[in-house]
Design an enzyme around this catalytic site. Structure first.
Site, mmCIF file in Angstrom:
data_model
loop_
_atom_site.group_PDB
_atom_site.id
_atom_site.type_symbol
_atom_site.label_atom_id
_atom_site.label_comp_id
_atom_site.label_asym_id
_atom_site.label_seq_id
_atom_site.Cartn_x
_atom_site.Cartn_y
_atom_site.Cartn_z
ATOM 1 N N SER A 1 0.826 -1.197 0.000
ATOM 2 C CA SER A 1 0.000 0.000 0.000
ATOM 3 C C SER A 1 0.870 1.260 0.000
ATOM 4 O O SER A 1 1.673 1.442 -0.905
ATOM 5 C CB SER A 1 -0.956 -0.058 1.193
ATOM 6 N N ASP B 1 -9.050 -4.116 -5.813
ATOM 7 C CA ASP B 1 -8.483 -3.530 -4.594
ATOM 8 C C ASP B 1 -9.221 -2.232 -4.282
ATOM 9 O O ASP B 1 -9.330 -1.354 -5.139
ATOM 10 C CB ASP B 1 -6.990 -3.250 -4.812
ATOM 11 N N HIS C 1 -7.329 -5.925 -0.471
ATOM 12 C CA HIS C 1 -6.220 -4.984 -0.573
ATOM 13 C C HIS C 1 -4.905 -5.733 -0.507
ATOM 14 O O HIS C 1 -4.612 -6.397 0.484
ATOM 15 C CB HIS C 1 -6.328 -3.983 0.566
#
Length: 538
Positions: A245, A477, A505
């Site tokens: 991320s 996602d 995610h």
């Protein structure tokens, strides 16, 4: 925001943005240096400012003023569970004045267990910004990463400056943070709009009052430079790294600044550094809509779906959820919380969004929605929201949300500067997501009142000359839309794009043998996946 199954069990609900705090600004070989200061790293003493073009690499020599930082020796001590060692590393608070004040950064490692030849250090970062890498390593990555990887690498984590154990940013007391999270971030009139603005101002003023020393020096560029000091101190010529991320932005920034020191980099759940804040927030809003539609399709097929009966569609489920939020906006419901918090629209929205990060949380979300809609019991959604905000049973918050805003508001100019701009943008955000668009638009206002000016700007990262870098994107996602992975892979000169066709995610360690095998082969053998390799959800 952050969620993880498998590889990130310690952070059950969230990784890249912090909704209502900052909507996202809410994881080979080359030449490099040794552990000596002279061959180590970094260049000019000033921190380079990203331009609209490409992030420029730093020169290859180490300025004299930084030599003590690159030559420092860490004093390791046993900490926590058996096999873990902790240390404190010093870095310049201000890279433009490296002879001035230092900042103390927390480091933890778990040495390679063998068998097999040690491959060096593997630095991990779970995202955020604001997620504790130290906590992540100690509670999961150091024992939960594939055994073959842990056998060959020293697993290492560095809490970025301002995060958790590394001189954490502080902004609000627990009681004030409770009030902040319950602010109505979908204002219906001028009075409620003023309340939103006041909430953002109080948050920003709290950060400025409680962490004035840090706020100007928490950028991703500075955090990437800290990682290079750690690389040299650990004795590694090149950086091997897995970032998720926001951790992909941190890792890509490192590659842009130090392309010749890139070893094996995995950027999982990639961000696109070329986007301005408004567009980034709008595209992420669409990402959450995509994820919700996937949840809704699954939900309406089940007899226990609280968002519609057997003849319901995902569109009807979305309309039902939006109507539920509207009822909470008018009349919150009880939760049984000992501090007296009720479930209003803001906390309920956060709870739903938290569950979008991992499809393994969908059953829990269905149950929480059923309790709230049918029995007027908001405890389940409140628990999901508390997990997202990292609020513990004692009512105390980690500094995740404070660090998230501090980094995001420094890295990019604010998406909006006043409520009028948000009002004009509402149609675009609501088109991106009928369910979440309004709250995400108002969440994008937070940096407008930040006490320090941003030092970053949108830019491309090319990292010319870097060894192959693996960029991973998941097609549904919510927090880092798949198009961002494609964009970052197109920018990085040596990128290999690995696509995971699935929900949730990030992809590594989330149940796909195909993804895991490709990344493990890269980390262990240096063999990147074939260009444009695709893996399907099991």
């Amino acid at each position: 925001m952050q969620t993880r199954r498998s590889l990130r069990r310690n952070r059950p609900l969230r990784t890249t943005t912090a909704l209502l705090t900052a909507v996202l600004l809410a994881s080979a070989c080359s030449s490099g240096s040794s552990s000596s200061a002279s061959s180590a790293t970094t260049a000019t003493t000033a921190t380079p400012k990203p331009e609209t073009g490409s992030l420029k690499p730093l020169p290859g020599s180490t300025p004299q003023a930084l030599s003590p930082h690159y030559a420092q020796k860490l004093s390791w001590r046993s900490c926590g569970a058996p096999g873990f060692q902790c240390a404190t590393m010093k870095a310049p608070l201000d890279y433009a004045k490296p002879g001035g004040s230092d900042i103390d950064l927390a480091v933890v490692r778990k040495k390679a267990t063998g068998p097999g030849e040690r491959l060096g250090s593997l630095l991990v970062n779970p995202g955020g910004p604001g997620g504790s890498a130290v906590g992540y390593l100690r509670s999961y990555a150091g024992i939960g990463y594939p055994a073959a990887v842990r056998a060959r690498y020293d697993m290492v984590a560095l809490d970025p400056r301002g995060v958790a154990h590394s001189e954490p940013v502080r902004c609000l007391t627990a009681r004030r943070m409770d009030a902040y999270t319950q602010t109505d971030f979908t204002p219906d009139d001028q009075r409620e709009t003023t309340e939103v603005v006041d909430a953002y101002k109080r948050f920003a003023e709290g950060c400025g009052a409680r962490s004035p020393r840090l706020l100007r020096h928490l950028s991703t560029v500075e955090a990437a430079r800290d990682m290079d000091i750690l690389r040299a101190v650990l004795g590694d010529e090149r950086l091997t790294y897995v970032g998720a991320s926001y951790g992909t932005f941190l890792g890509a920034t490192y590659a842009g600044l130090f392309p010749d020191r890139v070893g094996r980099l995995v950027l999982d759940g990639a961000m696109d550094p070329s986007l301005p804040a408004r567009r980034m927030n709008e595209e992420q809003t669409a990402g959450f809509e995509t994820a919700f539609r996937s949840f809704a399709r699954d939900c309406v097929r089940r007899p226990d779906c609280p968002l519609g009966g057997a003849d319901a569609t995902p569109t009807r489920a979305a309309a039902n959820l939006k109507a539920f939020f509207a009822r909470l906006d008018a009349r919150p419901i009880p939760t049984g919380d000992p501090d007296g918090r009720e479930l209003g629209e803001s906390l309920a929205t956060t709870g739903v969004i938290a569950a979008m990060y991992d499809e393994a949380a969908w059953p829990r979300l269905r149950q929480a929605l059923d309790e709230a809609i049918e029995r007027k019991d908001g405890s389940g959604l409140l628990a999901l929201s508390d997990g997202y905000y990292e609020r513990d049973a004692n009512g105390e918050y980690s500094n995740l949300m404070f660090a998230n805003a501090a980094v995001n508001c420094l890295d990019l100019p604010a998406a909006f500067s006043n409520p009028g701009q948000v009002e004009k943008a509402l149609p675009a955000f609501e088109k991106a997501s009928p369910v979440f668009g309004r709250v995400m638009a108002w969440a994008s206002l937070n940096c407008a009142y930040w006490p320090v000016r941003p030092t970053g700007a949108p830019h491309r990262i090319e990292a010319k000359g870097a060894a192959p870098i693996v960029v991973v994107g998941t097609t549904r996602d919510p927090a880092t839309p798949y198009r961002w992975a494609r964009a970052l892979a197109s920018q990085l000169s040596s990128a290999r794009l690995l696509t995971y066709e699935g929900d949730g995610h990030t992809a590594y360690g989330r149940g796909s043998d195909c993804v895991d095998a490709a990344i493990n082969a890269y980390l262990l053998n240096g063999t990147p996946p074939a260009q444009r390799k695709r893996c399907s959800q099991p």
